[in-house]
Design a protein around this motif. Structure first.
Motif, PDB file in Angstrom:
ATOM      1  N   MET A   1       0.859  -1.175   0.000  1.00  0.00           N
ATOM      2  CA  MET A   1       0.000   0.000   0.000  1.00  0.00           C
ATOM      3  C   MET A   1       0.905   1.237   0.000  1.00  0.00           C
ATOM      4  N   ARG A   2       0.601   2.198  -0.863  1.00  0.00           N
ATOM      5  CA  ARG A   2       1.339   3.468  -0.916  1.00  0.00           C
ATOM      6  C   ARG A   2       0.437   4.571  -0.373  1.00  0.00           C
ATOM      7  N   ILE A   3       0.950   5.280   0.620  1.00  0.00           N
ATOM      8  CA  ILE A   3       0.174   6.315   1.301  1.00  0.00           C
ATOM      9  C   ILE A   3       0.871   7.660   1.097  1.00  0.00           C
ATOM     10  N   LEU A   4       0.158   8.581   0.474  1.00  0.00           N
ATOM     11  CA  LEU A   4       0.680   9.920   0.240  1.00  0.00           C
ATOM     12  C   LEU A   4       0.394  10.794   1.457  1.00  0.00           C
ATOM     13  N   ILE A   5       1.423  11.441   1.973  1.00  0.00           N
ATOM     14  CA  ILE A   5       1.298  12.379   3.086  1.00  0.00           C
ATOM     15  C   ILE A   5       1.462  13.778   2.497  1.00  0.00           C
ATOM     16  N   THR A   6       0.405  14.595   2.563  1.00  0.00           N
ATOM     17  CA  THR A   6       0.502  15.941   1.990  1.00  0.00           C
ATOM     18  C   THR A   6       0.470  17.039   3.040  1.00  0.00           C
ATOM     19  N   SER A   7       0.075  16.728   4.256  1.00  0.00           N
ATOM     20  CA  SER A   7       0.041  17.720   5.321  1.00  0.00           C
ATOM     21  C   SER A   7       1.440  18.305   5.493  1.00  0.00           C
ATOM     22  N   THR A   8       1.580  19.623   5.326  1.00  0.00           N
ATOM     23  CA  THR A   8       2.910  20.227   5.385  1.00  0.00           C
ATOM     24  C   THR A   8       3.558  20.030   6.753  1.00  0.00           C
ATOM     25  N   SER A   9       2.773  20.040   7.821  1.00  0.00           N
ATOM     26  CA  SER A   9       3.372  19.843   9.145  1.00  0.00           C
ATOM     27  C   SER A   9       3.928  18.427   9.279  1.00  0.00           C
ATOM     28  N   LEU A  10       3.238  17.435   8.749  1.00  0.00           N
ATOM     29  CA  LEU A  10       3.730  16.061   8.826  1.00  0.00           C
ATOM     30  C   LEU A  10       4.877  15.824   7.851  1.00  0.00           C
ATOM     31  N   CYS A  11       4.916  16.568   6.759  1.00  0.00           N
ATOM     32  CA  CYS A  11       6.037  16.441   5.819  1.00  0.00           C
ATOM     33  C   CYS A  11       7.310  17.043   6.415  1.00  0.00           C
ATOM     34  N   ARG A  12       7.158  18.043   7.271  1.00  0.00           N
ATOM     35  CA  ARG A  12       8.324  18.620   7.962  1.00  0.00           C
ATOM     36  C   ARG A  12       8.778  17.714   9.105  1.00  0.00           C
ATOM     37  N   ASP A  13       7.826  17.080   9.789  1.00  0.00           N
ATOM     38  CA  ASP A  13       8.128  16.220  10.940  1.00  0.00           C
ATOM     39  C   ASP A  13       7.798  14.779  10.564  1.00  0.00           C
ATOM     40  N   ARG A  14       8.660  14.162   9.804  1.00  0.00           N
ATOM     41  CA  ARG A  14       8.399  12.825   9.264  1.00  0.00           C
ATOM     42  C   ARG A  14       8.470  11.722  10.310  1.00  0.00           C
ATOM     43  N   GLU A  15       8.846  12.080  11.531  1.00  0.00           N
ATOM     44  CA  GLU A  15       8.867  11.110  12.635  1.00  0.00           C
ATOM     45  C   GLU A  15       7.685  11.314  13.577  1.00  0.00           C
ATOM     46  N   HIS A  16       6.715  12.124  13.191  1.00  0.00           N
ATOM     47  CA  HIS A  16       5.548  12.400  14.029  1.00  0.00           C
ATOM     48  C   HIS A  16       4.854  11.080  14.369  1.00  0.00           C
ATOM     49  N   PRO A  17       4.452  10.916  15.621  1.00  0.00           N
ATOM     50  CA  PRO A  17       3.803   9.661  16.040  1.00  0.00           C
ATOM     51  C   PRO A  17       2.531   9.328  15.251  1.00  0.00           C
ATOM     52  N   ALA A  18       1.866  10.325  14.685  1.00  0.00           N
ATOM     53  CA  ALA A  18       0.661  10.055  13.897  1.00  0.00           C
ATOM     54  C   ALA A  18       0.972   9.194  12.676  1.00  0.00           C
ATOM     55  N   LEU A  19       2.218   9.177  12.246  1.00  0.00           N
ATOM     56  CA  LEU A  19       2.592   8.410  11.059  1.00  0.00           C
ATOM     57  C   LEU A  19       2.942   6.951  11.367  1.00  0.00           C
ATOM     58  N   ILE A  25       1.585  -0.250   7.858  1.00  0.00           N
ATOM     59  CA  ILE A  25       0.743  -0.885   6.827  1.00  0.00           C
ATOM     60  C   ILE A  25       1.160  -0.556   5.398  1.00  0.00           C
ATOM     61  N   GLY A  26       2.131   0.346   5.236  1.00  0.00           N
ATOM     62  CA  GLY A  26       2.499   0.662   3.861  1.00  0.00           C
ATOM     63  C   GLY A  26       3.695   1.576   3.734  1.00  0.00           C
ATOM     64  N   GLU A  27       3.978   1.925   2.489  1.00  0.00           N
ATOM     65  CA  GLU A  27       5.077   2.826   2.141  1.00  0.00           C
ATOM     66  C   GLU A  27       4.557   4.260   2.158  1.00  0.00           C
ATOM     67  N   LEU A  28       5.253   5.139   2.865  1.00  0.00           N
ATOM     68  CA  LEU A  28       4.851   6.538   2.920  1.00  0.00           C
ATOM     69  C   LEU A  28       5.555   7.318   1.818  1.00  0.00           C
ATOM     70  N   VAL A  29       4.764   8.128   1.117  1.00  0.00           N
ATOM     71  CA  VAL A  29       5.268   9.010   0.067  1.00  0.00           C
ATOM     72  C   VAL A  29       4.945  10.425   0.524  1.00  0.00           C
ATOM     73  N   PHE A  30       5.943  11.310   0.555  1.00  0.00           N
ATOM     74  CA  PHE A  30       5.742  12.645   1.103  1.00  0.00           C
ATOM     75  C   PHE A  30       5.640  13.710   0.012  1.00  0.00           C
ATOM     76  N   ASN A  31       4.798  14.698   0.285  1.00  0.00           N
ATOM     77  CA  ASN A  31       4.690  15.897  -0.537  1.00  0.00           C
ATOM     78  C   ASN A  31       6.008  16.650  -0.386  1.00  0.00           C
ATOM     79  N   GLU A  32       6.735  16.839  -1.479  1.00  0.00           N
ATOM     80  CA  GLU A  32       8.047  17.496  -1.418  1.00  0.00           C
ATOM     81  C   GLU A  32       7.979  18.973  -1.783  1.00  0.00           C
ATOM     82  N   THR A  33       6.774  19.515  -2.017  1.00  0.00           N
ATOM     83  CA  THR A  33       6.663  20.894  -2.485  1.00  0.00           C
ATOM     84  C   THR A  33       6.856  21.923  -1.374  1.00  0.00           C
TER      85      THR A  33
END
Length: 168
Positions: A1-19, A25-33
């Motif tokens: 499963m590939r999960i896109l993370i677009t929330s800018t706060s979660l993209c800055r803090d990629r170790e956030h417990p919410a992730l 359950i899958g591979e995380l893909v981050f918004n790089e913009t």
């Protein structure tokens, strides 16, 4: 499963417990913009994505074109105003939200803005940036009364913070 993370706060803090549960359950893909994604940007990446943990990106109808694998868009927050709910339904995509997920951040921002207004921080900042050293005046918040309309998750945290600095 590939999960896109677009929330800018979660993209800055990629170790956030919410992730953590998502990593299980899958591979995380981050918004790089570094900003919310446009519908065009989403349409380019969604064909290879199964789920999205979204910020305030533009999930208009164009975003869903070609996203045949996509099954869920969950907002990291409460609003769904940036998601075309009818287009999502036509595409077979479930739209969810995460109440309270960003309540602390929003409450801290509200308290910070109270300090900013009470002390005239934007004016002082502009003066320093212009090469001056302006004198600041303002009001103390301690002893003041704060009215909070709607005491949900955010309102309760704001009230707790206001009490902590001596507000009524």
């Amino acid at each position: 499963m590939r999960i896109l993370i677009t929330s800018t706060s979660l993209c800055r803090d990629r170790e956030h417990p919410a992730l953590d549960p998502l990593r299980a359950i899958g591979e995380l893909v981050f918004n790089e913009t570094g900003r919310p994604m446009t519908a065009t940007e989403l349409a380019e990446v969604l064909p290879s994505i199964d789920a999205v943990l979204a910020g305030v990106d533009d999930f208009s109808a164009d975003a869903f074109v070609g996203g045949d694998r996509l099954r869920v868009v969950s907002r990291f927050g409460v609003g769904t105003d940036r998601v075309d709910l009818e287009a999502a339904q036509r595409a077979g995509v479930v739209v969810a939200r995460t109440p309270g997920a960003n309540a602390i951040g929003v409450a801290e921002l509200a308290i910070g803005l109270m300090f900013s207004v009470a002390r005239g921080i934007p004016r002082l900042d502009a003066g320093v940036r212009a090469g001056d050293w302006p004198r600041g005046t303002g009001i103390e918040l301690r002893g003041r009364t704060l009215a909070i309309l709607g005491v949900g998750a955010i309102g309760r945290i704001v009230a707790e913070g206001a009490r902590g600095i001596g507000m009524e």
